[in-house]
Design a protein around this motif. Structure first.
Motif, PDB file in Angstrom:
ATOM      1  N   GLY A 128       0.811  -1.210   0.000  1.00 16.79           N
ATOM      2  CA  GLY A 128       0.000   0.000   0.000  1.00 16.79           C
ATOM      3  C   GLY A 128       0.842   1.256   0.000  1.00 16.79           C
ATOM      4  N   MET A 129       1.910   1.282   0.791  1.00 15.49           N
ATOM      5  CA  MET A 129       2.756   2.474   0.850  1.00 15.49           C
ATOM      6  C   MET A 129       3.586   2.642  -0.413  1.00 15.49           C
ATOM      7  N   PHE A 130       4.045   1.535  -1.000  1.00  9.61           N
ATOM      8  CA  PHE A 130       4.783   1.634  -2.266  1.00  9.61           C
ATOM      9  C   PHE A 130       3.892   2.241  -3.346  1.00  9.61           C
ATOM     10  N   LEU A 131       2.671   1.729  -3.463  1.00 10.67           N
ATOM     11  CA  LEU A 131       1.750   2.243  -4.484  1.00 10.67           C
ATOM     12  C   LEU A 131       1.303   3.663  -4.171  1.00 10.67           C
ATOM     13  N   LEU A 132       1.141   3.987  -2.893  1.00  7.21           N
ATOM     14  CA  LEU A 132       0.758   5.349  -2.526  1.00  7.21           C
ATOM     15  C   LEU A 132       1.845   6.340  -2.931  1.00  7.21           C
ATOM     16  N   MET A 133       3.110   5.978  -2.735  1.00  6.41           N
ATOM     17  CA  MET A 133       4.209   6.849  -3.154  1.00  6.41           C
ATOM     18  C   MET A 133       4.190   7.059  -4.669  1.00  6.41           C
ATOM     19  N   LEU A 134       3.889   6.002  -5.404  1.00  6.92           N
ATOM     20  CA  LEU A 134       3.796   6.120  -6.862  1.00  6.92           C
ATOM     21  C   LEU A 134       2.680   7.072  -7.249  1.00  6.92           C
ATOM     22  N   PHE A 135       1.520   6.924  -6.629  1.00 10.02           N
ATOM     23  CA  PHE A 135       0.376   7.790  -6.927  1.00 10.02           C
ATOM     24  C   PHE A 135       0.679   9.238  -6.581  1.00 10.02           C
ATOM     25  N   LEU A 136       1.230   9.466  -5.401  1.00  5.36           N
ATOM     26  CA  LEU A 136       1.521  10.838  -4.965  1.00  5.36           C
ATOM     27  C   LEU A 136       2.569  11.490  -5.868  1.00  5.36           C
ATOM     28  N   GLY A 137       3.561  10.700  -6.295  1.00  2.80           N
ATOM     29  CA  GLY A 137       4.568  11.235  -7.195  1.00  2.80           C
ATOM     30  C   GLY A 137       3.964  11.726  -8.492  1.00  2.80           C
ATOM     31  N   PHE A 138       2.941  11.038  -8.966  1.00  2.00           N
ATOM     32  CA  PHE A 138       2.270  11.451 -10.202  1.00  2.00           C
ATOM     33  C   PHE A 138       1.342  12.636  -9.965  1.00  2.00           C
ATOM     34  N   ILE A 139       0.556  12.586  -8.910  1.00  2.49           N
ATOM     35  CA  ILE A 139      -0.485  13.584  -8.707  1.00  2.49           C
ATOM     36  C   ILE A 139       0.087  14.943  -8.325  1.00  2.49           C
ATOM     37  N   PHE A 140       1.282  14.957  -7.707  1.00  4.05           N
ATOM     38  CA  PHE A 140       1.924  16.222  -7.341  1.00  4.05           C
ATOM     39  C   PHE A 140       2.872  16.715  -8.423  1.00  4.05           C
ATOM     40  N   GLN A 141       2.971  15.970  -9.510  1.00  5.60           N
ATOM     41  CA  GLN A 141       3.879  16.305 -10.602  1.00  5.60           C
ATOM     42  C   GLN A 141       3.326  17.463 -11.425  1.00  5.60           C
ATOM     43  N   ASP A 142       4.218  18.297 -11.930  1.00  2.00           N
ATOM     44  CA  ASP A 142       3.815  19.416 -12.785  1.00  2.00           C
ATOM     45  C   ASP A 142       3.557  18.890 -14.190  1.00  2.00           C
ATOM     46  N   LYS A 143       2.295  18.764 -14.566  1.00  4.18           N
ATOM     47  CA  LYS A 143       1.908  18.186 -15.853  1.00  4.18           C
ATOM     48  C   LYS A 143       1.218  19.235 -16.723  1.00  4.18           C
ATOM     49  N   GLU A 144       1.477  19.159 -18.017  1.00  7.89           N
ATOM     50  CA  GLU A 144       0.807  20.071 -18.944  1.00  7.89           C
ATOM     51  C   GLU A 144      -0.664  19.702 -19.109  1.00  7.89           C
ATOM     52  N   LEU A 145      -0.940  18.403 -19.161  1.00  5.89           N
ATOM     53  CA  LEU A 145      -2.299  17.923 -19.377  1.00  5.89           C
ATOM     54  C   LEU A 145      -2.841  17.333 -18.086  1.00  5.89           C
ATOM     55  N   THR A 146      -3.995  17.807 -17.662  1.00  9.44           N
ATOM     56  CA  THR A 146      -4.636  17.269 -16.466  1.00  9.44           C
ATOM     57  C   THR A 146      -5.978  16.653 -16.853  1.00  9.44           C
ATOM     58  N   TRP A 147      -6.397  15.690 -16.070  1.00 10.50           N
ATOM     59  CA  TRP A 147      -7.666  14.999 -16.317  1.00 10.50           C
ATOM     60  C   TRP A 147      -8.748  15.549 -15.385  1.00 10.50           C
ATOM     61  N   LEU A 148      -8.664  15.237 -14.107  1.00  8.37           N
ATOM     62  CA  LEU A 148      -9.587  15.796 -13.115  1.00  8.37           C
ATOM     63  C   LEU A 148      -9.030  17.143 -12.678  1.00  8.37           C
ATOM     64  N   THR A 149      -9.184  18.125 -13.578  1.00  6.04           N
ATOM     65  CA  THR A 149      -8.505  19.413 -13.411  1.00  6.04           C
ATOM     66  C   THR A 149      -8.851  20.084 -12.093  1.00  6.04           C
ATOM     67  N   TRP A 150     -10.095  19.976 -11.654  1.00  7.58           N
ATOM     68  CA  TRP A 150     -10.537  20.662 -10.443  1.00  7.58           C
ATOM     69  C   TRP A 150      -9.764  20.240  -9.206  1.00  7.58           C
ATOM     70  N   ILE A 151      -9.195  19.031  -9.235  1.00  8.72           N
ATOM     71  CA  ILE A 151      -8.396  18.584  -8.099  1.00  8.72           C
ATOM     72  C   ILE A 151      -6.912  18.461  -8.456  1.00  8.72           C
ATOM     73  N   GLU A 152      -6.605  18.149  -9.709  1.00  9.22           N
ATOM     74  CA  GLU A 152      -5.214  17.966 -10.094  1.00  9.22           C
ATOM     75  C   GLU A 152      -4.444  19.277 -10.151  1.00  9.22           C
ATOM     76  N   GLU A 153      -5.094  20.358 -10.561  1.00  4.90           N
ATOM     77  CA  GLU A 153      -4.410  21.652 -10.614  1.00  4.90           C
ATOM     78  C   GLU A 153      -3.982  22.133  -9.226  1.00  4.90           C
ATOM     79  N   PRO A 154      -4.889  22.126  -8.212  1.00  6.10           N
ATOM     80  CA  PRO A 154      -4.435  22.511  -6.861  1.00  6.10           C
ATOM     81  C   PRO A 154      -3.340  21.591  -6.323  1.00  6.10           C
ATOM     82  N   LEU A 155      -3.464  20.288  -6.575  1.00  8.00           N
ATOM     83  CA  LEU A 155      -2.448  19.360  -6.082  1.00  8.00           C
ATOM     84  C   LEU A 155      -1.114  19.582  -6.793  1.00  8.00           C
ATOM     85  N   LYS A 156      -1.180  19.985  -8.057  1.00  7.92           N
ATOM     86  CA  LYS A 156       0.047  20.278  -8.793  1.00  7.92           C
ATOM     87  C   LYS A 156       0.779  21.468  -8.174  1.00  7.92           C
TER      88      LYS A 156
END
Length: 349
Positions: A128-156
Motif C-alpha cells: 500500500g505504501m509503495f503504491l501510494l508513493m507512486l500515486f503521490l509522485g504522479f499527482i503532485f507532478q507538474d503536468k501540462e495535461l490534467t484529467w480531473l482538473t478541479w483537483i489535479e491543478e491545486p495538487l500540482k
C-alpha cells in the motif's frame, strides 16, 4: 501484431490449463481458469502503468520484461513469495512450507492459508505504501495535461513543496498504524510501510541517478526515454517491484478461491500475469497511451484507490470485487474522457 504479441500467452495458457487438469482434474482446471480470468480483469490498471514505464525502455529490456520478468512474476510472487511468508512467520523451512501447502493439516493446527492471511497487515502495509508513493509522485507532478482538473491543478501547485509526497505518505502511514491496524500490529505496520516507502525511494532514485549519468538530465523513472545499460536495468528493477506491489492483493485474494500454491501459480502467474504483460507490450507497440491521453491518469487514480484499499484492509476486510471495480471505473472513465478529448482535438484542427 496481435498474434505475435498474444500468441505465446495463448499457448502457455493452454499448457497451464492442461497441467492443472493433470494435477487435480476438472476442479483444478476450473479453479486455474477462474484465477487467470480474475487476474486479467483486475489488472488492466497494472498494464497501463507498466506500459508508461516500459515504453521508455529499449526493445531488449522490453523483452527482458516478458521473459525474465515473467519468471519473477510466476515463480517469485505467485509461488515463492507465499512460501517465504510461511517460512518466515511460521519458522518453517521452504520444503516444510510447501508440504504444509500441499497437505493441509487435519489436527486443527495452523494451515498454509491461515498463516498467509495472518501476514496480511505486513504485506498490505508494504504494498500500500509503495503504491501510494507512486500515486503521490504522479499527482503532485507538474503536468501540462490534467484529467480531473478541479483537483489535479491545486495538487500540482502543492507539489511545488519539496518532499510533499513523503510528508503525505508518512501521515497516511501513521493514521493507518494508529487508527486502522489492530493494536498488536501497530509497530509491524509502521515497519512494513516504512520499508515500502524506502523501497520506492531507493529503486526510483537509482533509476534517476543513472539517468543523470547517461542522459544528462534528472526527471525520475517516469521520464526515462528508450534507455539502455544501467539506467534501463534499474528501471527494470523498479518495474518488477511495481508489478510485485500490484500483485499483493491478487495473491492474498486468491486464497478466497484456493490455497493450493500450484493452482495459484498456474492461474495467477502463467495465465494472468503473462496476459497482463502481453497487454502491456501491445499498448507500447500500438502507442495506446499517446492515442488515449487520459489512460495514464486513470491508471494512477486507480493506483491511489488501490493503495487506500490495501491500507484500509489491514483493519477491515475489503471484498475483492470492490478492488477490481474501482480500477475498472477509473480506467473506463479515463478512456471515455480520452475519446472526447480526441474528438475535440479533431474539431479544433
Amino acid at each position: 501484431m496481435i498474434l505475435r504479441i498474444f500468441g505465446t500467452s495463448v499457448v502457455i495458457s493452454v499448457a497451464a490449463l492442461v497441467a492443472a487438469y493433470l494435477y487435480g482434474g476438472t476442479t483444478a482446471l476450473l479453479l486455474t481458469l477462474i484465477l487467470g480470468v480474475l487476474e486479467v480483469s483486475l489488472s488492466f490498471d497494472n498494464a497501463v502503468i507498466n506500459a508508461t514505464v516500459l515504453r521508455r525502455m529499449s526493445h531488449f529490456w522490453q523483452q527482458m520484461f516478458l521473459t525474465v520478468g515473467i519468471v519473477v512474476a510466476v515463480f517469485g510472487m505467485r509461488l515463492a513469495f507465499p512460501l517465504a511468508v510461511v517460512w518466515i512467520t511460521a519458522g518453517l523451512n521452504p520444503v516444510d512450507a510447501l508440504d504444509l501447502a500441499l497437505n493441509p493439516p487435519t489436527d486443527g493446527s495452523a494451515t498454509y492459508e491461515s498463516i498467509i492471511l495472518a501476514a496480511h497487515p505486513q504485506i498490505a502495509s508494504f504494498g500500500g505504501m509503495f503504491l501510494l508513493m507512486l500515486f503521490l509522485g504522479f499527482i503532485f507532478q507538474d503536468k501540462e495535461l490534467t484529467w480531473l482538473t478541479w483537483i489535479e491543478e491545486p495538487l500540482k501547485r502543492v507539489g511545488r513543496l519539496k518532499e510533499v509526497s513523503v510528508a503525505v505518505a508518512l501521515t497516511a502511514l501513521v493514521i493507518t498504524a494508529v487508527f486502522i491496524a489492530p493494536d498488536d500490529e501497530t509497530s509491524t505496520v509502521m515497519l512494513a510501510g516504512s520499508l515500502g516507502m524506502v523501497t520506492y525511494i531507493v529503486v526510483s532514485g537509482l533509476g534517476d541517478l543513472f539517468h543523470v549519468d547517461e542522459e544528462g538530465e534528472s526527471d525520475g523513472p517516469s521520464a526515462l526515454v528508450q534507455l539502455t545499460g544501467k539506467a534501463a536495468f534499474f528501471l527494470f528493477i523498479y518495474l518488477e517491484v511495481l508489478d510485485a506491489s500490484f500483485s499483493f492483493d491478487g495473491v492474498i485474494g486468491a486464497f478466497a478461491i484456493t490455497a493450493d500454491p500450484i493452482i495459484i501459480a498456474l492461474g495467477l502467474g502463467l495465465i494472468g500475469a503473462l496476459f497482463v504483460r502481453s497487454l502491456t507490450i501491445f499498448m507500447v507497440r500500438q502507442g495506446t497511451l499517446s492515442e488515449y491521453v487520459y489512460l495514464e491518469h486513470g491508471a494512477h487514480w486507480a493506483i491511489g484507490a488501490l493503495s487506500v484499499i490495501l491500507l484500509y484492509s489491514i483493519g477491515t476486510p475489503v471484498p475483492e470485487v470492490i478492488t477490481g471495480l474501482i480500477g475498472v471505473v477509473f480506467i473506463a472513465a479515463a478512456f471515455v474522457s480520452s475519446l472526447i478529448y480526441r474528438r475535440q482535438e479533431s474539431v479544433d484542427a
